[in-house]
Design a protein around this motif. Structure first.
Motif, PDB file in Angstrom:
ATOM      1  N   LYS A   3      49.886  30.280  37.228  1.00 55.41           N
ATOM      2  CA  LYS A   3      49.162  30.374  38.027  1.00 55.41           C
ATOM      3  C   LYS A   3      49.575  30.018  39.502  1.00 55.41           C
ATOM      4  O   LYS A   3      49.591  28.640  39.085  1.00 55.41           O
ATOM      5  N   CYS A   6      47.398  26.532  40.609  1.00 54.14           N
ATOM      6  CA  CYS A   6      46.855  25.914  39.640  1.00 54.14           C
ATOM      7  C   CYS A   6      46.623  25.203  39.220  1.00 54.14           C
ATOM      8  O   CYS A   6      48.118  24.603  38.452  1.00 54.14           O
ATOM      9  N   PHE A   8      45.716  22.572  36.543  1.00 54.98           N
ATOM     10  CA  PHE A   8      46.081  22.728  34.662  1.00 54.98           C
ATOM     11  C   PHE A   8      47.302  23.426  35.394  1.00 54.98           C
ATOM     12  O   PHE A   8      47.802  22.633  34.168  1.00 54.98           O
ATOM     13  N   CYS A   9      47.566  24.466  35.387  1.00 52.76           N
ATOM     14  CA  CYS A   9      48.816  24.906  35.116  1.00 52.76           C
ATOM     15  C   CYS A   9      50.124  24.099  35.662  1.00 52.76           C
ATOM     16  O   CYS A   9      51.039  23.276  35.353  1.00 52.76           O
ATOM     17  N   HIS A  48      47.930  30.901  31.963  1.00 51.20           N
ATOM     18  CA  HIS A  48      47.113  30.434  32.767  1.00 51.20           C
ATOM     19  C   HIS A  48      45.854  31.681  32.086  1.00 51.20           C
ATOM     20  O   HIS A  48      46.486  32.668  32.407  1.00 51.20           O
ATOM     21  N   HIS A  99      40.970  27.343  34.738  1.00 49.46           N
ATOM     22  CA  HIS A  99      41.973  27.472  33.810  1.00 49.46           C
ATOM     23  C   HIS A  99      41.315  26.900  32.374  1.00 49.46           C
ATOM     24  O   HIS A  99      40.860  25.926  32.689  1.00 49.46           O
TER      25      HIS A  99
END
Ligand code: AMP
Ligand code: ZN
Length: 136
Positions: A3, A6, A8-9, A48, A99
């Motif tokens: 994503k 995002c 954490f992506c 994600h 996430h």
């Protein structure tokens, strides 16, 4: 699947720096930037999924197996006295990064953290009603 906005992506893709303690094709495991205790780590799937309700069962199962393995390592290497696994879903439950991630929080005697809750009170009749609601 990633994503765009995002964090954490981006960490999983190496676009934002992190201290990675483990990585494989499915997961990246990093040290939390706002640690509850020394060694507080996050298991992050590379794809994600917003939360527990979105992550596929198989990936969730693999995250738990990884948590078991890495928790033992954290306990041993950091000489921890205990460890909490924490996984928050939705804002009301304290999720701030949307996430899926699984916290591993090593615990130390006198670490002054409090991840436990204040026990409530309930009768057997009330429990039976709740059980009916869940299972009925
Ligand atoms: P949660 O409240 O369960 O959504 O947890 C999110 C966690 O991500 C918190 O413990 C944050 O300290 C941690 N966090 C947020 N941004 C970063 C980052 N860039 N690197 C490492 N940990 C982060
Ligand atoms: Zn993401």
């Amino acid at each position: 699947m990633k994503k765009d906005d995002c964090i954490f992506c981006k960490i999983a893709a190496g676009e934002i720096p992190s201290q990675c303690i483990y990585e494989d094709g499915l997961f990246k495991v990093i040290l939390d930037l706002g640690p509850a205790t020394k060694g507080h780590s996050l298991i992050i799937p590379k794809d994600h999924y917003e939360d527990l309700f979105e992550i596929p069962e198989e990936t969730a199962a693999q995250a738990m197996v990884l948590a078991k393995r890495l928790s033992a390592r954290l306990m041993e290497k950091l000489h921890a006295d205990g460890l909490n696994l924490v996984q928050n879903n939705k804002e009301t439950a304290g999720q701030t990064v949307k996430h899926f991630h699984l916290h591993m929080i090593p615990r130390y005697k006198d670490d002054m953290q409090n991840i436990l809750w204040k026990p409530g009170e309930v009768t057997q009749d009330e429990l039976a009603l709740i059980k009916e609601t869940i299972t009925g």
